[in-house]
Design a protein around this motif. Sequence first.
Motif, PDB file in Angstrom:
ATOM      1  N   LEU A   3       7.323  10.719  -0.862  1.00  0.00           N
ATOM      2  CA  LEU A   3       6.381  10.200  -1.811  1.00  0.00           C
ATOM      3  C   LEU A   3       6.764   8.499  -1.824  1.00  0.00           C
ATOM      4  N   LEU A   4       5.802   7.986  -1.330  1.00  0.00           N
ATOM      5  CA  LEU A   4       6.348   6.261  -1.455  1.00  0.00           C
ATOM      6  C   LEU A   4       5.236   5.423  -2.163  1.00  0.00           C
ATOM      7  N   HIS A   5       5.883   4.858  -2.779  1.00  0.00           N
ATOM      8  CA  HIS A   5       4.926   3.951  -3.853  1.00  0.00           C
ATOM      9  C   HIS A   5       3.672   4.848  -4.510  1.00  0.00           C
ATOM     10  N   PRO A   6       3.853   5.822  -5.107  1.00  0.00           N
ATOM     11  CA  PRO A   6       2.953   6.551  -5.848  1.00  0.00           C
ATOM     12  C   PRO A   6       2.354   5.591  -6.841  1.00  0.00           C
ATOM     13  N   ASP A   7       0.893   5.812  -7.319  1.00  0.00           N
ATOM     14  CA  ASP A   7       0.250   5.015  -8.078  1.00  0.00           C
ATOM     15  C   ASP A   7       1.066   5.064  -9.278  1.00  0.00           C
ATOM     16  N   PRO A   8       1.292   3.494 -10.067  1.00  0.00           N
ATOM     17  CA  PRO A   8       2.414   3.722 -11.124  1.00  0.00           C
ATOM     18  C   PRO A   8       1.734   4.085 -12.433  1.00  0.00           C
ATOM     19  N   GLY A  12      -8.002  14.442   0.802  1.00  0.00           N
ATOM     20  CA  GLY A  12      -7.914  14.902  -0.604  1.00  0.00           C
ATOM     21  C   GLY A  12      -6.667  15.068  -1.317  1.00  0.00           C
ATOM     22  N   ASP A  13      -6.582  15.786  -2.189  1.00  0.00           N
ATOM     23  CA  ASP A  13      -5.336  15.934  -3.184  1.00  0.00           C
ATOM     24  C   ASP A  13      -4.187  16.659  -2.345  1.00  0.00           C
ATOM     25  N   ALA A  14      -3.050  15.958  -2.227  1.00  0.00           N
ATOM     26  CA  ALA A  14      -1.773  16.438  -1.768  1.00  0.00           C
ATOM     27  C   ALA A  14      -1.379  17.855  -2.562  1.00  0.00           C
ATOM     28  N   LEU A  15      -1.410  17.819  -3.855  1.00  0.00           N
ATOM     29  CA  LEU A  15      -0.892  19.010  -4.423  1.00  0.00           C
ATOM     30  C   LEU A  15      -1.405  20.436  -4.039  1.00  0.00           C
ATOM     31  N   ARG A  75      -7.193  17.030 -11.642  1.00  0.00           N
ATOM     32  CA  ARG A  75      -8.445  16.296 -11.114  1.00  0.00           C
ATOM     33  C   ARG A  75      -7.404  14.964 -10.667  1.00  0.00           C
ATOM     34  N   LEU A  76      -8.409  14.301  -9.631  1.00  0.00           N
ATOM     35  CA  LEU A  76      -7.905  13.089  -8.970  1.00  0.00           C
ATOM     36  C   LEU A  76      -8.242  11.670  -9.758  1.00  0.00           C
ATOM     37  N   TYR A  77      -7.284  10.817 -10.002  1.00  0.00           N
ATOM     38  CA  TYR A  77      -7.554   9.525 -10.456  1.00  0.00           C
ATOM     39  C   TYR A  77      -7.274   8.525  -9.403  1.00  0.00           C
ATOM     40  N   ALA A  89      -1.626  13.831   3.238  1.00  0.00           N
ATOM     41  CA  ALA A  89      -2.774  13.949   2.308  1.00  0.00           C
ATOM     42  C   ALA A  89      -2.825  12.558   1.418  1.00  0.00           C
ATOM     43  N   GLU A  90      -4.018  12.475   1.622  1.00  0.00           N
ATOM     44  CA  GLU A  90      -4.639  11.192   0.970  1.00  0.00           C
ATOM     45  C   GLU A  90      -6.139  11.281   0.489  1.00  0.00           C
ATOM     46  N   PRO A  91      -6.479  10.915  -0.675  1.00  0.00           N
ATOM     47  CA  PRO A  91      -7.745  10.967  -1.029  1.00  0.00           C
ATOM     48  C   PRO A  91      -8.769   9.789  -0.721  1.00  0.00           C
ATOM     49  N   PHE A  92      -8.039   8.660  -0.584  1.00  0.00           N
ATOM     50  CA  PHE A  92      -8.616   7.441  -0.316  1.00  0.00           C
ATOM     51  C   PHE A  92      -9.287   7.199   0.997  1.00  0.00           C
ATOM     52  N   ILE A 148       2.687  12.657   0.738  1.00  0.00           N
ATOM     53  CA  ILE A 148       1.872  12.653  -0.429  1.00  0.00           C
ATOM     54  C   ILE A 148       1.460  11.040  -0.620  1.00  0.00           C
ATOM     55  N   GLY A 149       0.297  11.063  -0.297  1.00  0.00           N
ATOM     56  CA  GLY A 149      -0.626   9.638  -0.718  1.00  0.00           C
ATOM     57  C   GLY A 149      -0.194   8.638   0.558  1.00  0.00           C
ATOM     58  N   PHE A 150      -0.333   8.871   1.638  1.00  0.00           N
ATOM     59  CA  PHE A 150       0.235   8.132   2.872  1.00  0.00           C
ATOM     60  C   PHE A 150      -0.461   6.764   2.856  1.00  0.00           C
ATOM     61  N   GLU A 173       8.895  -0.070   6.448  1.00  0.00           N
ATOM     62  CA  GLU A 173       8.263  -0.739   5.529  1.00  0.00           C
ATOM     63  C   GLU A 173       6.679  -0.665   5.671  1.00  0.00           C
ATOM     64  N   THR A 174       5.923  -0.308   4.687  1.00  0.00           N
ATOM     65  CA  THR A 174       4.284  -0.193   4.822  1.00  0.00           C
ATOM     66  C   THR A 174       3.825  -1.553   4.321  1.00  0.00           C
ATOM     67  N   ARG A 175       2.473  -1.732   4.485  1.00  0.00           N
ATOM     68  CA  ARG A 175       1.937  -2.964   4.183  1.00  0.00           C
ATOM     69  C   ARG A 175       1.915  -3.151   2.623  1.00  0.00           C
ATOM     70  N   TYR A 176       1.868  -1.913   2.092  1.00  0.00           N
ATOM     71  CA  TYR A 176       2.079  -2.066   0.512  1.00  0.00           C
ATOM     72  C   TYR A 176       3.364  -2.539   0.279  1.00  0.00           C
ATOM     73  N   GLU A 177       4.075  -2.005   0.652  1.00  0.00           N
ATOM     74  CA  GLU A 177       5.804  -2.338   0.375  1.00  0.00           C
ATOM     75  C   GLU A 177       5.979  -3.867   0.765  1.00  0.00           C
TER      76      GLU A 177
HETATM   77  C1  LIG Z   1       0.074   2.501  -4.151  1.00  0.00           C
HETATM   78  S1  LIG Z   1      -0.654   3.593  -2.835  1.00  0.00           S
HETATM   79  C2  LIG Z   1       0.791   3.873  -1.618  1.00  0.00           C
HETATM   80  C3  LIG Z   1       0.502   4.282  -0.286  1.00  0.00           C
HETATM   81  C4  LIG Z   1       1.421   4.449   0.404  1.00  0.00           C
HETATM   82  N1  LIG Z   1       2.101   5.558   0.254  1.00  0.00           N
HETATM   83  C5  LIG Z   1       2.325   3.052   0.851  1.00  0.00           C
HETATM   84  O1  LIG Z   1       3.414   3.167   0.537  1.00  0.00           O
HETATM   85  O2  LIG Z   1       1.869   2.129   1.415  1.00  0.00           O
HETATM   86  C6  LIG Z   1      -0.583   5.347  -3.518  1.00  0.00           C
HETATM   87  C7  LIG Z   1      -1.502   6.195  -2.686  1.00  0.00           C
HETATM   88  O3  LIG Z   1      -1.248   7.429  -3.426  1.00  0.00           O
HETATM   89  C8  LIG Z   1      -2.759   8.057  -3.301  1.00  0.00           C
HETATM   90  N2  LIG Z   1      -2.733   9.376  -4.135  1.00  0.00           N
HETATM   91  C9  LIG Z   1      -3.100   9.091  -5.520  1.00  0.00           C
HETATM   92  N3  LIG Z   1      -3.034  10.396  -5.843  1.00  0.00           N
HETATM   93  C10 LIG Z   1      -2.676  11.333  -4.779  1.00  0.00           C
HETATM   94  C11 LIG Z   1      -2.949  12.764  -4.889  1.00  0.00           C
HETATM   95  N4  LIG Z   1      -3.205  13.715  -5.785  1.00  0.00           N
HETATM   96  N5  LIG Z   1      -2.600  13.191  -3.517  1.00  0.00           N
HETATM   97  C12 LIG Z   1      -2.479  12.431  -2.585  1.00  0.00           C
HETATM   98  N6  LIG Z   1      -2.601  11.106  -2.614  1.00  0.00           N
HETATM   99  C13 LIG Z   1      -2.796  10.685  -3.715  1.00  0.00           C
HETATM  100  C14 LIG Z   1      -3.660   7.062  -3.456  1.00  0.00           C
HETATM  101  O4  LIG Z   1      -5.040   7.084  -3.150  1.00  0.00           O
HETATM  102  C15 LIG Z   1      -2.710   5.809  -2.809  1.00  0.00           C
HETATM  103  O5  LIG Z   1      -3.453   5.740  -1.630  1.00  0.00           O
END
Ligand SMILES: C[S@@+](CC[C@H](N)C(=O)[O-])C[C@H]1O[C@@H](n2cnc3c(N)ncnc32)[C@H](O)[C@@H]1O
Length: 234
Positions: free
Chosen positions: A132-137, A113-116, A14-16, A86-89, A63-65, A210-214
């Motif tokens: 896989l850049l800066h995945p949710d911690p 949606g879900d990358a996996l 499931r997605l969080y 892939a990106e669910p947001f 994963i999670g762009f 560098e992304t905006r997040y970084e």
């Molecule tokens: C902290 S953000 C970083 C975004 C981007 N990688 C960057 O560096 O700017 C983490 C991202 O991972 C995404 N994410 C979380 N679970 C995911 C999943 N199962 N599949 C794809 N993306 C996912 C979130 O929606 C979020 O946009």
Amino acid sequence: MTAHKEGDPTTLNRLYGRSQGKPLRAYQQQLVEEFLPSIAVPAEGLVTAERLFGFDCPLHFEIGFGAGEHMAYRADLLPDHGFIGAEPFLNGVAQALNHVKEGNLGNVRIHHGDALEVLARIPDGALTMLYLLHPDPWPKARHAKRRMMNDGPVKLIADKLKPGGEFRFGTDHPVYLRHALMVMRRFTDEFEWTVEGPKSWQVRPSGWPETRYEHKARNTYGHEVWYFRFRRRG
Ligand SMILES: C[S@@+](CC[C@H](N)C(=O)[O-])C[C@H]1O[C@@H](n2cnc3c(N)ncnc32)[C@H](O)[C@@H]1O
């Protein structure tokens, strides 16, 4: 250091995290409704370069762009390669669509949606690079199972990369860093850490924008950022 516990995003299934933020602007809504269907990853079946792009080419997967800046940069740099993100947001998807449209990038396909779920449908050994850049911690120990960097997803990444392929991982989170290195130590048969010394993880490798997040992590929060490149063993 977080102890290894059973369960990870492949088994939680499931997605969080957020799926939508602010309401989309009219143009973004239009991109999602009209442009996304033309570059969306098919909802079912095998995901191959031939199916997505009509011909064989090196495949990259992100994963999670987030807002898609990194993916768009890489796709622009490598026009003969195919990119899947892939990106669910939803708001991130809308921004990525804008980058793809503005950059006229015909080599990008997006899954909202879900990358996996998509990764599992790619044939083994088909990917040239995975990001896989800066995945949710998920910094709390009780949420460690939700971290993308865990045994199930890393095994899947290993399966999908071709020998010599590269897994790029970046984080600005010290808890995640320790956790990720602990996980990667269980995958030394599959991955070789491409490292020559501290500069390898402290200095941004070329071709890794560098992304905006970084940017915010460094400049607003004063975080260090760590970069990792793992080569898939043959
Ligand atoms: C902290 S953000 C970083 C975004 C981007 N990688 C960057 O560096 O700017 C983490 C991202 O991972 C995404 N994410 C979380 N679970 C995911 C999943 N199962 N599949 C794809 N993306 C996912 C979130 O929606 C979020 O946009």
